[in-house]
Design a protein around this motif. Sequence first.
Motif, PDB file in Angstrom:
ATOM      1  N   TRP A 273      -0.008  -7.166   1.158  1.00 45.22           N
ATOM      2  CA  TRP A 273       0.282  -6.343   2.329  1.00 45.22           C
ATOM      3  C   TRP A 273       1.723  -6.476   2.809  1.00 45.22           C
ATOM      4  CZ3 TRP A 273      -3.306  -2.848   3.285  1.00 45.22           C
ATOM      5  CH2 TRP A 273      -4.602  -3.101   2.850  1.00 45.22           C
TER       6      TRP A 273
ATOM      7  N   ALA B  28      -1.549  -1.576   6.916  1.00 48.00           N
ATOM      8  CA  ALA B  28      -2.605  -2.402   7.521  1.00 48.00           C
ATOM      9  C   ALA B  28      -2.896  -2.002   8.963  1.00 48.00           C
ATOM     10  CB  ALA B  28      -2.220  -3.878   7.461  1.00 48.00           C
TER      11      ALA B  28
ATOM     12  N   TRP C  61      -5.697   2.196  -1.016  1.00 49.74           N
ATOM     13  CA  TRP C  61      -4.671   1.572  -0.172  1.00 49.74           C
ATOM     14  C   TRP C  61      -3.558   0.955  -1.012  1.00 49.74           C
ATOM     15  CZ3 TRP C  61      -8.994  -1.450   2.826  1.00 49.74           C
ATOM     16  CH2 TRP C  61      -9.712  -0.545   3.609  1.00 49.74           C
TER      17      TRP C  61
END
Length: 524
Positions: free
Chosen positions: A214, A223, A289
């Motif tokens: 991330w 996120a 993602w």
Amino acid sequence: MNGLDWSVLIGYFAVMIAIGVWSHRRVDDVSDFFTAGGRMPWWLSGISHHMSGYSAVMFTGYAGIAYTYGVTSFVTWSFPIALGIAIGSKLFAPRINRMRSRLHVASPLEYLKSRYDLRTQQALAWSGMLLKIVDVGAKWAAIATLLAVFTGVSLNEGILITGAVTAIYCTIGGLWADALTELGQFVIQLLAGVAMFVAVVAELGDHGGFFGVWDEPELRGHAEPLVGPYGTVFLLAFLFIKLFEYNGGMLNQAQRYMATATPREAERSARLSAALWLVWPLVLFFPMWMSPLLVESQKADGSDSYALMTEQLLPHGLLGLVIVGFFSHTMAMCSSDANAIAAVFTRDVAPVLSARARRWNDRSGLVAARVTTVVFLGLSMAVATQVDSPTFKDIITVVIKWVAGLMGPIAIPMMLGLLRPFRRSGPTAALTSWATGLLAFWLVNYPVHWAVEGGVPLEYQVSIPLAVSLALYVLIGYVKPEDTPERTAVIERLNTDDDGSAAAAVPAPAKAPDAASARTPDGP
């Protein structure tokens, strides 16, 4: 795709058709065709309910949202659906089941004639059918877009292939075929989703691993739960919309509640679907993602990112399985929609239009149901060829803006009409809220949108029509109450404990009222 991938895809189509042929033996009348005769196990109903809410739009439109914005794709889509169904498991599922067992109806809208009047039933039936044609058209376009990426077939060829296979199994097997194919599709989706999840996780070692990824620049802001146009207002609006839509407002989910034997089983079915919506999309969304790290989308909206990533990461065979997963989503939703609309036309609309339809026996009613299913699928496939036209803009616009925005005015009278607190709201409240909500959708999305610099934000485009319909439905109910003993009796039958009996027989379509009774506010 190579020969192995094609074998997997063709084998899948063959199995779906075989299930339809097998299910044909369980369909003897319209009750079996539309509600499985009230004999469907709660767990099969729950899985079917869950699967009928997906389509390939998740792997195109929502994949684009995940590619661009990250986890907000889950927070503002799957999570509201899970929460909405969980609430509806108590609020709506048992009452919708009693529609079949106590009112002896086979269509989710059939009860509206006695709850309001004939005009209200017809208004909601026609607008619901037209909206579903557009909605399913977007789903066909989504799966055809994916098929084009993998195989190179044209959009129209992809629409024809998937539509034809779906038409075969859902037309001959009815709701039983839908539910059983959806069970098979769930297993395929499980295998394909896990395969893609594992493949993506294996690629993250060079990017900090599962948790450190991330921090990568490509995922900056991914996120954050609410970003871009998907903010707090959008989340709240979508939660409210999905509460109605996924508990019966879009008709096909209502059939899953009607198909179980008792209200208690309908409630368990809804809880299972809610749990699946809360957990399983996390597995499906995680690769999306991560997609900015692994592929570069060729489309501005990122809608091709998941397909590109699948081609890059999976070996042949597994690639075919994931493609089958795409098909399973879309075919599950479209077949269930086709069955729901066939129920609405056969049970609610045709008896009003034709004296002959009011004399249908079990055999002729079943033939009409199958013909209607084929016609609906054909019309939706024709619409699918126009999804990228200036009128519709693109796939995700149709699904989010048109469907979410227009569903509310149709669902408010149908869903709230089941509940005791809204017993004062009668035909005037229902028709006014429906018509004004549709008008609000047109104003916000077109005249007002064009007049506002930058346009009306998406969250207001989808929420204002529903808010207007809700406010008018409640307000008019208090200003002009129309609760009669007959309407109150209908509501009470839907709100009291069921007698525990299993399937209730469904009679032939109710006769349309004569001209005089059709003009009275109380209907037939």
